[in-house]
Design an enzyme around this catalytic site. Structure first.
Site, mmCIF file in Angstrom:
data_model
loop_
_atom_site.group_PDB
_atom_site.id
_atom_site.type_symbol
_atom_site.label_atom_id
_atom_site.label_comp_id
_atom_site.label_asym_id
_atom_site.label_seq_id
_atom_site.Cartn_x
_atom_site.Cartn_y
_atom_site.Cartn_z
ATOM 1 N N ASP A 67 1.229 -1.337 0.190
ATOM 2 C CA ASP A 67 0.066 0.244 0.038
ATOM 3 C C ASP A 67 0.780 1.153 0.268
ATOM 4 O O ASP A 67 2.297 1.223 0.000
ATOM 5 C CB ASP A 67 -0.720 0.150 1.162
ATOM 6 C CG ASP A 67 -0.284 -0.111 2.126
ATOM 7 O OD1 ASP A 67 1.387 -0.152 2.811
ATOM 8 O OD2 ASP A 67 -1.082 -0.039 3.369
ATOM 9 N N ASP A 142 -7.207 -1.146 14.343
ATOM 10 C CA ASP A 142 -8.704 -1.524 13.410
ATOM 11 C C ASP A 142 -9.061 -3.037 12.450
ATOM 12 O O ASP A 142 -9.779 -3.378 12.638
ATOM 13 C CB ASP A 142 -8.936 -0.029 12.605
ATOM 14 C CG ASP A 142 -8.653 -0.072 11.254
ATOM 15 O OD1 ASP A 142 -8.097 -1.552 11.115
ATOM 16 O OD2 ASP A 142 -8.754 1.295 11.256
ATOM 17 N N GLU A 149 -9.892 -1.354 5.221
ATOM 18 C CA GLU A 149 -10.551 -0.582 6.722
ATOM 19 C C GLU A 149 -11.452 -0.972 6.848
ATOM 20 O O GLU A 149 -12.593 -1.622 5.444
ATOM 21 C CB GLU A 149 -10.885 0.712 6.601
ATOM 22 C CG GLU A 149 -8.911 1.519 6.351
ATOM 23 C CD GLU A 149 -8.980 1.847 7.968
ATOM 24 O OE1 GLU A 149 -8.695 1.053 8.212
ATOM 25 O OE2 GLU A 149 -8.135 2.921 7.749
HETATM 26 C C1 GLP Z 1 -1.085 1.266 8.719
HETATM 27 C C2 GLP Z 1 -0.153 -0.396 7.274
HETATM 28 C C3 GLP Z 1 -0.552 -2.078 7.609
HETATM 29 C C4 GLP Z 1 0.352 -2.074 8.765
HETATM 30 C C5 GLP Z 1 -0.488 -0.981 9.921
HETATM 31 C C6 GLP Z 1 0.271 -1.238 11.206
HETATM 32 O O1 GLP Z 1 -1.882 0.857 8.685
HETATM 33 N N1 GLP Z 1 -1.119 0.085 5.977
HETATM 34 O O2 GLP Z 1 0.049 -2.705 5.575
HETATM 35 O O3 GLP Z 1 -0.203 -3.466 9.468
HETATM 36 O O4 GLP Z 1 -0.092 0.179 9.881
HETATM 37 O O5 GLP Z 1 1.413 -0.617 11.441
HETATM 38 P P1 GLP Z 1 2.175 -0.811 12.803
HETATM 39 O O6 GLP Z 1 3.586 -2.037 12.786
HETATM 40 O O7 GLP Z 1 3.598 0.550 12.802
HETATM 41 O O8 GLP Z 1 1.775 -1.248 14.078
#
Ligand code: GLP
Length: 276
Positions: A67, A142, A149
């Site tokens: 993404d 979430d 989402e």
């Molecule tokens: C973002 C990314 C996800 C990732 C998430 C969790 O939203 N788009 O791919 O899994 O963050 O991030 P973190 O690893 O910092 O908790």
């Protein structure tokens, strides 16, 4: 599904990197799906160490990132700039330290003027590459995968998503705030692989760390499959699925002791893992 519970973040990261390294060694031209966020940083550091100290060779590896924020992104033909894009994150944390070829890297283009056209192209590129061999995933606060989402179709494809307030808050705290970017200037849109796209990867590996992920990890692995927790689609994957957690992230799992028992038995009897 193999659920591996490691002591802490470091052990989780080393284990996850070991799985990726095994793929790269067995299939030097493998296609890796890569993730961003704070969770995979340790995994990428360990891969960099393996490249530098053990000669892990990425020269044939091809990658697709999950993404990207829409409205920002780096121009791969130029030195990367000081933005908060996931592209820049990938260069800083992994790509610039290993011998991957620039032409083998695919990232959603956060600066595209035709997001829908780009999303279609990205899907076709994944097909042209022969599909993804191993997709690395984190999990959002979430319960999302990539930027799918709550409410995203579990059959969704690469597309534009509007980010939830929780995701904006989480990611602001983690990245944008540190960079001094005002909250209102943070992008509210993203390009993301869909849940349907992710489920087509031949193997998937989800990693999670810390107590704040315990609730969503339990919902994703042991709750109902629902578009409200898009990572719960992990229960629908027909192939190799490996989940690597630290103790804190695993603390909400009803079957935690069972997963640990399974791993002990595998070690004791030398049972081969199912994910390779
Ligand atoms: C973002 C990314 C996800 C990732 C998430 C969790 O939203 N788009 O791919 O899994 O963050 O991030 P973190 O690893 O910092 O908790």
């Amino acid at each position: 599904m193999d659920v591996i519970i490691k002591g802490d973040y470091d052990e989780m990261s080393k284990f996850a990197a070991g799985v990726i390294a095994e793929f790269v060694r067995k299939k030097p031209d493998c296609v890796l799906g890569l993730a961003t966020g704070s969770t995979p940083i340790g995994t990428y550091r360990e891969l960099v160490r393996m490249h530098k100290e053990e000669g892990l060779d990425f020269s044939g590896v091809r990658t697709f990132n999950l993404d990207e924020y829409l409205g920002i992104g780096i121009d791969l033909s130029k030195p990367y700039d000081e933005d908060q894009s996931y592209a820049r994150f990938m260069y800083e944390e992994l790509f610039k330290h290993i011998n991957i070829k620039k032409e083998n890297i695919r990232l959603p283009d956060g600066r595209t003027s035709d997001p829908d056209g780009f999303c279609k192209w990205y899907e076709e590129e994944i097909k042209r590459a022969g599909g993804i061999d191993l997709q690395l995933l984190g999990i959002g606060g979430d319960g999302h995968w990539a930027f799918n989402e709550p409410g995203s179709s579990l059959a969704s494809r690469t597309r534009v998503q509007v980010l939830t307030k929780q995701t904006l808050d989480d990611n602001y705290e983690m990245f944008y705030k540190k960079a001094g970017v005002p909250r209102e200037e943070m992008p509210h849109f993203a390009i993301t692989m869909g849940i349907g796209t992710i489920l087509e990867a031949r193997n998937i590996m989800m990693i999670a760390s810390g107590r704040k992920k315990a609730g969503v990890v339990a919902k994703a692995l042991e709750g109902p499959v629902t578009s409200q927790i898009t990572a719960s689609a992990i229960q629908l994957h027909p192939g190799g699925v490996i989940v690597v957690l630290d103790q804190e992230a695993a603390s909400g799992l009803a079957l935690r002791d069972h997963y640990m028992h399974v791993e002990k038995l595998k070690e004791k009897y030398g049972l081969s893992t199912r994910y390779i």
